[in-house]
Design a protein around this motif. Sequence first.
Motif, short mmCIF file in Angstrom:
data_model
loop_
_atom_site.label_atom_id
_atom_site.label_comp_id
_atom_site.label_asym_id
_atom_site.label_seq_id
_atom_site.Cartn_x
_atom_site.Cartn_y
_atom_site.Cartn_z
N THR A 1 11.74 -26.34 77.70
CA THR A 1 10.79 -27.02 76.83
C THR A 1 9.36 -26.65 77.19
O THR A 1 8.53 -26.41 76.31
N GLY A 2 9.05 -26.59 78.48
CA GLY A 2 7.71 -26.22 78.91
C GLY A 2 7.33 -24.81 78.50
O GLY A 2 6.20 -24.57 78.06
N VAL A 3 8.24 -23.89 78.62
CA VAL A 3 7.95 -22.50 78.24
C VAL A 3 7.72 -22.39 76.74
O VAL A 3 6.79 -21.71 76.29
N VAL A 4 8.53 -23.07 75.95
CA VAL A 4 8.38 -23.01 74.49
C VAL A 4 7.06 -23.64 74.07
O VAL A 4 6.32 -23.08 73.25
N GLU A 5 6.72 -24.79 74.62
CA GLU A 5 5.47 -25.46 74.26
C GLU A 5 4.25 -24.67 74.71
O GLU A 5 3.26 -24.59 73.99
N ALA A 6 4.31 -24.08 75.90
CA ALA A 6 3.19 -23.26 76.38
C ALA A 6 3.00 -22.04 75.50
O ALA A 6 1.87 -21.66 75.19
N SER A 7 4.09 -21.44 75.07
CA SER A 7 4.00 -20.28 74.19
C SER A 7 3.36 -20.66 72.86
O SER A 7 2.51 -19.94 72.34
N ARG A 8 3.77 -21.79 72.32
CA ARG A 8 3.21 -22.26 71.05
C ARG A 8 1.71 -22.55 71.20
O ARG A 8 0.91 -22.19 70.35
N TRP A 9 1.33 -23.21 72.27
CA TRP A 9 -0.07 -23.54 72.50
C TRP A 9 -0.90 -22.27 72.69
O TRP A 9 -2.01 -22.17 72.14
#
Length: 78
Positions: A45-53
């Motif tokens: 979840t952290g990797v996906v959200e960081a990528s989106r941000w």
Amino acid sequence: MREAANVDATWLTWLRSRLISATRVSVPRLALAAIAVGLLIGTTTGVVEASRWNSTTWNRLEAKYVQSIDPYQRIPSS
């Protein structure tokens, strides 16, 4: 004769032993598995959200750079 007829196949014996051992899970094993699954889900979840941000931030910075080069260029509202 009856004893020979009741002998299970080796794969059935193996499957039965796996099912029995799976129901006897100790508390530390269960806790370790829960922690491992939680870490995996949290990291993903952290990797996906960081990528989106990061993608959003880079798009905004690119638009501002283009506007600094060409002041009449409009910045998208999003």
